[in-house]
Design a protein around this motif. Sequence first.
Motif, PDB file in Angstrom:
ATOM      1  N   GLY A  30       2.404   7.366  13.408  1.00 60.91           N
ATOM      2  CA  GLY A  30       0.964   7.152  13.444  1.00 60.91           C
ATOM      3  C   GLY A  30       0.518   5.968  12.615  1.00 60.91           C
ATOM      4  O   GLY A  30      -0.196   6.124  11.628  1.00 60.91           O
ATOM      5  N   LEU A  31       0.945   4.759  13.004  1.00 61.20           N
ATOM      6  CA  LEU A  31       0.526   3.527  12.344  1.00 61.20           C
ATOM      7  C   LEU A  31      -0.022   2.571  13.402  1.00 61.20           C
ATOM      8  O   LEU A  31       0.508   2.509  14.511  1.00 61.20           O
ATOM      9  CB  LEU A  31       1.692   2.866  11.603  1.00 61.20           C
ATOM     10  N   ALA A  32      -1.055   1.838  13.062  1.00 60.31           N
ATOM     11  CA  ALA A  32      -1.666   0.887  13.999  1.00 60.31           C
ATOM     12  C   ALA A  32      -1.622  -0.509  13.395  1.00 60.31           C
ATOM     13  O   ALA A  32      -2.083  -0.720  12.267  1.00 60.31           O
ATOM     14  CB  ALA A  32      -3.110   1.285  14.295  1.00 60.31           C
ATOM     15  N   ILE A  33      -1.084  -1.450  14.127  1.00 62.51           N
ATOM     16  CA  ILE A  33      -0.826  -2.773  13.571  1.00 62.51           C
ATOM     17  C   ILE A  33      -2.103  -3.498  13.158  1.00 62.51           C
ATOM     18  O   ILE A  33      -2.134  -4.200  12.146  1.00 62.51           O
ATOM     19  CB  ILE A  33      -0.009  -3.641  14.569  1.00 62.51           C
ATOM     20  N   TYR A  34      -3.191  -3.340  13.916  1.00 60.43           N
ATOM     21  CA  TYR A  34      -4.423  -4.025  13.542  1.00 60.43           C
ATOM     22  C   TYR A  34      -4.932  -3.544  12.178  1.00 60.43           C
ATOM     23  O   TYR A  34      -5.381  -4.326  11.348  1.00 60.43           O
ATOM     24  CB  TYR A  34      -5.503  -3.817  14.601  1.00 60.43           C
ATOM     25  N   GLY A  35      -4.847  -2.240  11.957  1.00 61.34           N
ATOM     26  CA  GLY A  35      -5.227  -1.713  10.653  1.00 61.34           C
ATOM     27  C   GLY A  35      -4.319  -2.237   9.560  1.00 61.34           C
ATOM     28  O   GLY A  35      -4.768  -2.503   8.438  1.00 61.34           O
ATOM     29  N   GLY A  36      -3.034  -2.405   9.895  1.00 58.77           N
ATOM     30  CA  GLY A  36      -2.096  -2.958   8.928  1.00 58.77           C
ATOM     31  C   GLY A  36      -2.439  -4.383   8.544  1.00 58.77           C
ATOM     32  O   GLY A  36      -2.385  -4.758   7.364  1.00 58.77           O
ATOM     33  N   VAL A  37      -2.793  -5.199   9.531  1.00 63.69           N
ATOM     34  CA  VAL A  37      -3.156  -6.594   9.252  1.00 63.69           C
ATOM     35  C   VAL A  37      -4.429  -6.653   8.401  1.00 63.69           C
ATOM     36  O   VAL A  37      -4.515  -7.415   7.423  1.00 63.69           O
ATOM     37  CB  VAL A  37      -3.345  -7.375  10.567  1.00 63.69           C
ATOM     38  N   ILE A  38      -5.421  -5.833   8.754  1.00 68.05           N
ATOM     39  CA  ILE A  38      -6.679  -5.823   7.993  1.00 68.05           C
ATOM     40  C   ILE A  38      -6.430  -5.391   6.554  1.00 68.05           C
ATOM     41  O   ILE A  38      -6.900  -6.021   5.601  1.00 68.05           O
ATOM     42  CB  ILE A  38      -7.700  -4.892   8.669  1.00 68.05           C
ATOM     43  N   GLY A  39      -5.660  -4.314   6.370  1.00 69.95           N
ATOM     44  CA  GLY A  39      -5.367  -3.828   5.028  1.00 69.95           C
ATOM     45  C   GLY A  39      -4.580  -4.834   4.210  1.00 69.95           C
ATOM     46  O   GLY A  39      -4.849  -5.033   3.020  1.00 69.95           O
ATOM     47  N   ALA A  40      -3.602  -5.477   4.837  1.00 68.96           N
ATOM     48  CA  ALA A  40      -2.784  -6.459   4.121  1.00 68.96           C
ATOM     49  C   ALA A  40      -3.623  -7.656   3.683  1.00 68.96           C
ATOM     50  O   ALA A  40      -3.471  -8.155   2.556  1.00 68.96           O
ATOM     51  CB  ALA A  40      -1.632  -6.926   5.011  1.00 68.96           C
ATOM     52  N   ILE A  41      -4.514  -8.142   4.547  1.00 68.13           N
ATOM     53  CA  ILE A  41      -5.339  -9.296   4.201  1.00 68.13           C
ATOM     54  C   ILE A  41      -6.326  -8.952   3.089  1.00 68.13           C
ATOM     55  O   ILE A  41      -6.526  -9.739   2.151  1.00 68.13           O
ATOM     56  CB  ILE A  41      -6.071  -9.830   5.443  1.00 68.13           C
ATOM     57  N   LEU A  42      -6.932  -7.775   3.151  1.00 72.67           N
ATOM     58  CA  LEU A  42      -7.900  -7.387   2.115  1.00 72.67           C
ATOM     59  C   LEU A  42      -7.235  -7.266   0.750  1.00 72.67           C
ATOM     60  O   LEU A  42      -7.728  -7.803  -0.252  1.00 72.67           O
ATOM     61  CB  LEU A  42      -8.566  -6.064   2.494  1.00 72.67           C
ATOM     62  N   VAL A  43      -6.105  -6.568   0.701  1.00 71.99           N
ATOM     63  CA  VAL A  43      -5.401  -6.415  -0.577  1.00 71.99           C
ATOM     64  C   VAL A  43      -4.828  -7.758  -1.031  1.00 71.99           C
ATOM     65  O   VAL A  43      -4.895  -8.113  -2.221  1.00 71.99           O
ATOM     66  CB  VAL A  43      -4.287  -5.357  -0.458  1.00 71.99           C
ATOM     67  N   GLY A  44      -4.278  -8.514  -0.094  1.00 71.36           N
ATOM     68  CA  GLY A  44      -3.746  -9.835  -0.444  1.00 71.36           C
ATOM     69  C   GLY A  44      -4.812 -10.759  -0.989  1.00 71.36           C
ATOM     70  O   GLY A  44      -4.576 -11.516  -1.923  1.00 71.36           O
ATOM     71  N   ALA A  45      -6.020 -10.685  -0.413  1.00 67.90           N
ATOM     72  CA  ALA A  45      -7.124 -11.520  -0.899  1.00 67.90           C
ATOM     73  C   ALA A  45      -7.505 -11.145  -2.325  1.00 67.90           C
ATOM     74  O   ALA A  45      -7.761 -12.021  -3.162  1.00 67.90           O
ATOM     75  CB  ALA A  45      -8.335 -11.373   0.024  1.00 67.90           C
ATOM     76  N   LEU A  46      -7.529  -9.857  -2.615  1.00 67.08           N
ATOM     77  CA  LEU A  46      -7.879  -9.402  -3.965  1.00 67.08           C
ATOM     78  C   LEU A  46      -6.850  -9.873  -4.988  1.00 67.08           C
ATOM     79  O   LEU A  46      -7.208 -10.428  -6.036  1.00 67.08           O
ATOM     80  CB  LEU A  46      -7.978  -7.874  -3.984  1.00 67.08           C
TER      81      LEU A  46
END
Length: 379
Positions: free
Chosen positions: A102-118
């Motif tokens: 139960g993983l969705a790649i779009y959510g993964g990209v969004i989460g990675a960019i948000l945390v990476g930006a911080l």
Amino acid sequence: MTNTLSFPGLGITIELNRVAFSIGDFPIYWYGITFALAFLMGVAYFYRHSRQVGIHPDDGFDILLCAVVGGVIGARAYYVIFQWDAMYKDDPMKIFAFREGGLAIYGGVIGAILVGALVSWLKKVPLIPMLDVCLPALLMGQGIGRWGNFFNIEAFGSNTTLPWGMTSPVIEEYLSRPSVVEELAKLGQTVDPTLPVHPTFFYEFVWNTLGFLLLAYVLTPRRKYDGQVALGYMAWYGLGRFFIEQLRTDSLVTETPWGVIRVSQWLGMALFLLSAVLLIVFHFRAGKEDSPSWLRLYVNTEESALAMAKADRAAKGIKDVPENTPEQTAEDEPGENGEQDSSVKDETDISEEGEQISQQEGEENAEEVSQSTQEEPKE
């Protein structure tokens, strides 16, 4: 548990086991192995190519690790949001059952960019160049990860008569579920569980791998501005996902005023259109003398050169020493007894006293000359 996967048109039958091996009573799944391999390959790519965008590997590695964690959380959150009523509403604790998938790649990209930006902001590392080197690695990882779907016999499509169509008891069982039949009917899709279906996981593997090669070895060396590769990723992946998602039978769907739609499909098209427009606009603006600073390359700046030089010194164990003026160095230098060098102090005092004496003698001589001039008789 062993499952059979057949490709009737090719005359191939394979026995697959989701478990690669076990450590005691703890099973190690092929899906986890492909995920780990994708991560390691992505890290290797980052370390080899990060300098091309002006980022030192050591400065960016912490950001990369945090982004991976954010990506996993985001991928799970995205999936749970769109499957809340069907799977998690009555048993919220299943949210933490990662081993059930139960993983969705779009959510993964969004989460990675948000945390990476911080984390980039906290470490004072520019985010856009980081995306230019990380997103090709992500696309490669997405391609590798699709083989986890192969071992799980999932992420397949609708019926096909192409020779590489595949069948399996696992596929038949899934497509025969009343909930799946009902959901596909809402999308106007009818599937015969007994006939071969598209191996859509393989289509996406091919598409992502080709995209990785283009981004990494064609576009990256020819970048005109930071963010160009990131836009290329969004355009490439969005376009491919739009067409491949249309074939899939396990899409995340949502109700809209216009009917039921596949979320990933239309999000992919939106990403493609937005990225394509920006790529065209920025192509004609970048590289000119009057182009804005954000349409240039960070790797060509003095800031990038200084940051990488500092990171290189740190990697070699060389500490940065603050620069002092010659006067500060002489004043701060300790003597033999841990105090200021007395000889330096004495020389300074003698010099100051000599200047005072010379000044006094000069004033006395000036007064004597003035008096002698006044007393001299006029002729």
